[in-house]
Motif scaffolding. Structure first.
Motif, mmCIF file in Angstrom:
data_model
loop_
_atom_site.group_PDB
_atom_site.id
_atom_site.type_symbol
_atom_site.label_atom_id
_atom_site.label_comp_id
_atom_site.label_asym_id
_atom_site.label_seq_id
_atom_site.Cartn_x
_atom_site.Cartn_y
_atom_site.Cartn_z
ATOM 1 N N THR A 141 -79.590 -12.405 47.163
ATOM 2 C CA THR A 141 -80.208 -13.316 46.186
ATOM 3 C C THR A 141 -79.981 -12.813 44.769
ATOM 4 N N ARG A 147 -76.256 -13.240 43.681
ATOM 5 C CA ARG A 147 -75.883 -14.634 43.382
ATOM 6 C C ARG A 147 -76.499 -15.118 42.073
ATOM 7 N N LYS A 148 -77.786 -14.829 41.879
ATOM 8 C CA LYS A 148 -78.469 -15.315 40.677
ATOM 9 C C LYS A 148 -77.991 -14.593 39.423
ATOM 10 N N LYS A 204 -74.794 -15.920 37.627
ATOM 11 C CA LYS A 204 -74.886 -17.163 36.849
ATOM 12 C C LYS A 204 -75.255 -16.910 35.388
ATOM 13 N N GLU A 263 -93.190 -21.569 37.934
ATOM 14 C CA GLU A 263 -92.641 -22.114 39.173
ATOM 15 C C GLU A 263 -91.454 -23.033 38.940
ATOM 16 N N ASP A 264 -91.407 -23.717 37.828
ATOM 17 C CA ASP A 264 -90.269 -24.607 37.548
ATOM 18 C C ASP A 264 -88.957 -23.844 37.451
ATOM 19 N N ALA A 265 -89.051 -22.519 37.206
ATOM 20 C CA ALA A 265 -87.845 -21.706 37.061
ATOM 21 C C ALA A 265 -87.500 -20.936 38.332
ATOM 22 N N THR A 266 -88.201 -21.222 39.423
ATOM 23 C CA THR A 266 -88.040 -20.427 40.637
ATOM 24 C C THR A 266 -86.611 -20.424 41.149
ATOM 25 N N LYS A 267 -85.909 -21.524 41.033
ATOM 26 C CA LYS A 267 -84.548 -21.608 41.590
ATOM 27 C C LYS A 267 -83.592 -20.600 40.951
ATOM 28 N N SER A 268 -83.934 -20.112 39.769
ATOM 29 C CA SER A 268 -83.097 -19.098 39.112
ATOM 30 C C SER A 268 -83.575 -17.684 39.405
ATOM 31 N N SER A 269 -84.660 -17.555 40.163
ATOM 32 C CA SER A 269 -85.221 -16.255 40.574
ATOM 33 C C SER A 269 -85.479 -15.302 39.402
#
Length: 342
Positions: free
Chosen positions: A172, A175-176, A179, A262-268
């Motif tokens: 994880t 990958r993050k 980006k 939480e809105d930024a969770t996908k970017s960890s």
């Protein structure tokens, strides 16, 4: 052997001098300034009961507070990683037991029920306190209150530590990080700008409302002055999305708070910030131990390697009728627990 108790911090300071300060007490949670600030910001509605005994230059202290008629609790709350008796001067185990037993004996005059937690046992604080109060005639019940998750660094580099983390976590992060969406920074000085970024993250995270933001701010300012603050912040497009509040001192890193939006969770961002904080603590601060505090949140197992118990001690003075029913209930509960395990 002398003993007394104080209901204000000024008189404690007069008696203890610098013996309860940072220069002598290595643990943050054992210091007078910690309990004084905790009382001011978090539990000011409870009268402090600061018990002390002394002999030949050695002193024992118990930081308590009055929570009801004849009821005392440790002057502590969820911000504490530990709560225990504090000792100063030159002492051995026999002296510690005698000093603490003297406090326990004197507390019988004003209290019939005392409850303290989270008490550690790796330094025998829980067993020592239990023995001292039993020696003074109290009935003591000890139970597990929580777990404390830690990492013993054992001199390893961050790269070695990281290579042993779960594969899913490492994948994880890889990958993050590729980006380049999240940027991180670690502040060692206090500033209103960075503290406001921390508050913004916390207030917009999944976390419940903070119990006392003023207490944490005061702690951050005090620890920054001592060179111990590590305030981690993560940003996406210049906006704070994750924050962590650590302190580092005497070879130990304490993780007090962490949160992410939480809105930024996908970017960890929280995970990437944790990596940066661990790398700084291990390779730059060269700590021996990282302490994740209490609580059994599943994610802690990815970062930590062992846990230590934290105990609750309830002491009842059996000569007071108000103690009889609670004592019986505890004994009955213990019997039921043993039968169910047969």
């Amino acid at each position: 052997m002398n003993s007394e108790y104080h209901d204000n911090f000024q008189s404690v300071q007069a008696v203890a001098g610098k013996k309860l300060d940072r220069s002598v007490q290595k643990s943050l949670f054992d210091r007078l300034d910690w309990v004084q600030q905790l009382h001011e910001y978090c539990v000011s509605d409870h009268q402090p009961i600061l018990a002390n005994s002394s002999e030949n230059g050695a002193q024992a202290w118990m930081y308590l507070m009055k929570t009801g008629l004849g009821r005392y609790e440790g002057l502590a709350n969820w911000y504490n990683f530990t709560f225990r008796p504090v000792f100063t001067g030159t002492f051995d185990e026999v002296t510690k037991l005698a000093l603490l037993a003297k406090i326990a004996s004197d507390l019988r005059k004003t209290s019939h029920h005392i409850e303290i937690y989270p008490v550690p046992e790796e330094d025998q604080s829980a067993s020592l306190t239990e023995r001292a109060f039993e020696q003074a005639g109290w009935v003591v019940f000890k139970s597990k209150a929580d777990d404390n998750h830690i990492l013993n660094v054992k001199g390893q580099t961050f790269d070695k530590y990281w290579a042993e983390r779960p594969g899913q976590l490492r994948n994880t992060v890889r990958r993050k990080a590729k980006k380049n969406i999240v940027t991180t920074r670690i502040e060692t000085q206090f500033s209103d700008e960075h503290w406001n970024d921390y508050l913004h993250v916390y207030e917009n995270s999944w976390k419940p409302e903070e119990g006392s933001p003023e207490f944490l701010k005061s702690l951050a300012q005090r620890e920054a002055e001592a060179g111990c603050l590590r305030l981690g912040l993560a940003y996406i497009d210049g906006q704070p999305v994750a924050a962590q509040f650590w302190t580092v001192e005497n070879g130990e890193a304490l993780i007090h708070k962490l949160a992410h939006i939480e809105d930024a969770t996908k970017s960890s961002p929280g995970t990437l910030l944790t990596v940066a904080m661990f790398q700084h603590a291990i390779d730059v601060d060269r700590v021996n131990l990282v302490d994740f505090g209490t609580g059994n949140d599943p994610y802690k197992r990815d970062w930590m390697e062992m846990s230590r118990p934290r105990y609750r001690l309830e002491m009842f003075w059996p000569n007071n009728p108000l103690s009889w029913l609670p004592i019986l209930k505890h004994y009955a509960s213990g019997l039921v627990g043993r039968r169910s395990s047969l």
